[in-house]
Design a protein around this motif. Structure first.
Motif, PDB file in Angstrom:
ATOM      1  N   PHE A   1       0.809  -1.205   0.000  1.00 20.61           N
ATOM      2  CA  PHE A   1       0.000   0.000   0.000  1.00 20.61           C
ATOM      3  C   PHE A   1       0.849   1.265   0.000  1.00 20.61           C
ATOM      4  CE2 PHE A   1      -2.976  -3.082   1.894  1.00 20.61           C
ATOM      5  CZ  PHE A   1      -4.013  -2.928   1.001  1.00 20.61           C
ATOM      6  N   HIS A   2       2.126   1.144   0.189  1.00 10.94           N
ATOM      7  CA  HIS A   2       2.980   2.333   0.269  1.00 10.94           C
ATOM      8  C   HIS A   2       3.030   3.102  -1.047  1.00 10.94           C
ATOM      9  CE1 HIS A   2       5.707  -0.755  -1.271  1.00 10.94           C
ATOM     10  NE2 HIS A   2       6.401   0.216  -1.791  1.00 10.94           N
ATOM     11  N   LEU A  27      -4.702   4.097  11.715  1.00  9.51           N
ATOM     12  CA  LEU A  27      -3.397   3.446  11.593  1.00  9.51           C
ATOM     13  C   LEU A  27      -2.936   2.901  12.938  1.00  9.51           C
ATOM     14  CD1 LEU A  27      -1.635   5.954   9.172  1.00  9.51           C
ATOM     15  CD2 LEU A  27      -2.343   3.598   8.636  1.00  9.51           C
ATOM     16  N   GLY A  30      -4.353  -0.445  13.892  1.00  6.58           N
ATOM     17  CA  GLY A  30      -3.961  -1.614  13.122  1.00  6.58           C
ATOM     18  C   GLY A  30      -4.294  -1.590  11.647  1.00  6.58           C
ATOM     19  N   ALA A  31      -4.782  -0.473  11.138  1.00  2.00           N
ATOM     20  CA  ALA A  31      -5.054  -0.410   9.697  1.00  2.00           C
ATOM     21  C   ALA A  31      -3.749  -0.580   8.930  1.00  2.00           C
ATOM     22  CB  ALA A  31      -5.706   0.920   9.330  1.00  2.00           C
ATOM     23  N   VAL A  32      -3.788  -1.373   7.880  1.00  3.71           N
ATOM     24  CA  VAL A  32      -2.608  -1.521   7.027  1.00  3.71           C
ATOM     25  C   VAL A  32      -2.504  -0.353   6.058  1.00  3.71           C
ATOM     26  CG1 VAL A  32      -2.459  -4.028   7.232  1.00  3.71           C
ATOM     27  CG2 VAL A  32      -3.820  -3.023   5.394  1.00  3.71           C
ATOM     28  N   TYR A  33      -3.624   0.359   5.881  1.00  2.00           N
ATOM     29  CA  TYR A  33      -3.650   1.555   5.050  1.00  2.00           C
ATOM     30  C   TYR A  33      -4.839   2.391   5.493  1.00  2.00           C
ATOM     31  CZ  TYR A  33      -3.733   4.613   0.975  1.00  2.00           C
ATOM     32  OH  TYR A  33      -3.710   5.713   0.151  1.00  2.00           O
ATOM     33  N   PHE A  47      -8.167  -2.910   7.133  1.00  2.00           N
ATOM     34  CA  PHE A  47      -7.647  -3.751   8.210  1.00  2.00           C
ATOM     35  C   PHE A  47      -7.621  -5.196   7.745  1.00  2.00           C
ATOM     36  CE2 PHE A  47      -9.477  -0.012  10.106  1.00  2.00           C
ATOM     37  CZ  PHE A  47      -8.717   0.256  11.235  1.00  2.00           C
ATOM     38  N   THR A  48      -6.593  -5.940   8.141  1.00  2.00           N
ATOM     39  CA  THR A  48      -6.524  -7.357   7.792  1.00  2.00           C
ATOM     40  C   THR A  48      -7.124  -8.226   8.888  1.00  2.00           C
ATOM     41  OG1 THR A  48      -4.280  -7.511   8.680  1.00  2.00           O
ATOM     42  CG2 THR A  48      -4.500  -7.090   6.317  1.00  2.00           C
TER      43      THR A  48
END
Length: 72
Positions: A1-2, A27, A30-33, A47-48
């Motif tokens: 996602f970067h 974030l 725990g959100a990955v993005y 979120f995963t």
């Protein structure tokens, strides 16, 4: 996602730091993005793992929230 970037964020975050705070809260939870959608109509987080909805409601108490679970 970067590689995903919203060019509007820096200017909007300077003018409305509370929007950045919402993104940063997701974030930290725990959100990955997390980002603004478009020019700032909404902020979303990916979120995963399942999100503690009570914690989300508590930490983002002044925001409307919608949680959607996607099936893979």
């Amino acid at each position: 996602f970067h590689r995903l970037v919203n060019d509007f964020e820096p200017g909007i975050f300077n003018a409305a730091p509370q929007i950045k705070a919402v993104r940063d809260t997701m974030l930290s939870m725990g959100a990955v993005y997390a980002a603004m959608s478009g020019s700032g109509a909404a902020v979303f987080g990916l979120f995963t793992a399942p999100v503690d909805e009570l914690s989300l409601k508590t930490r983002l108490y002044n925001c409307d929230r919608f949680v959607c679970k996607l099936k893979g």
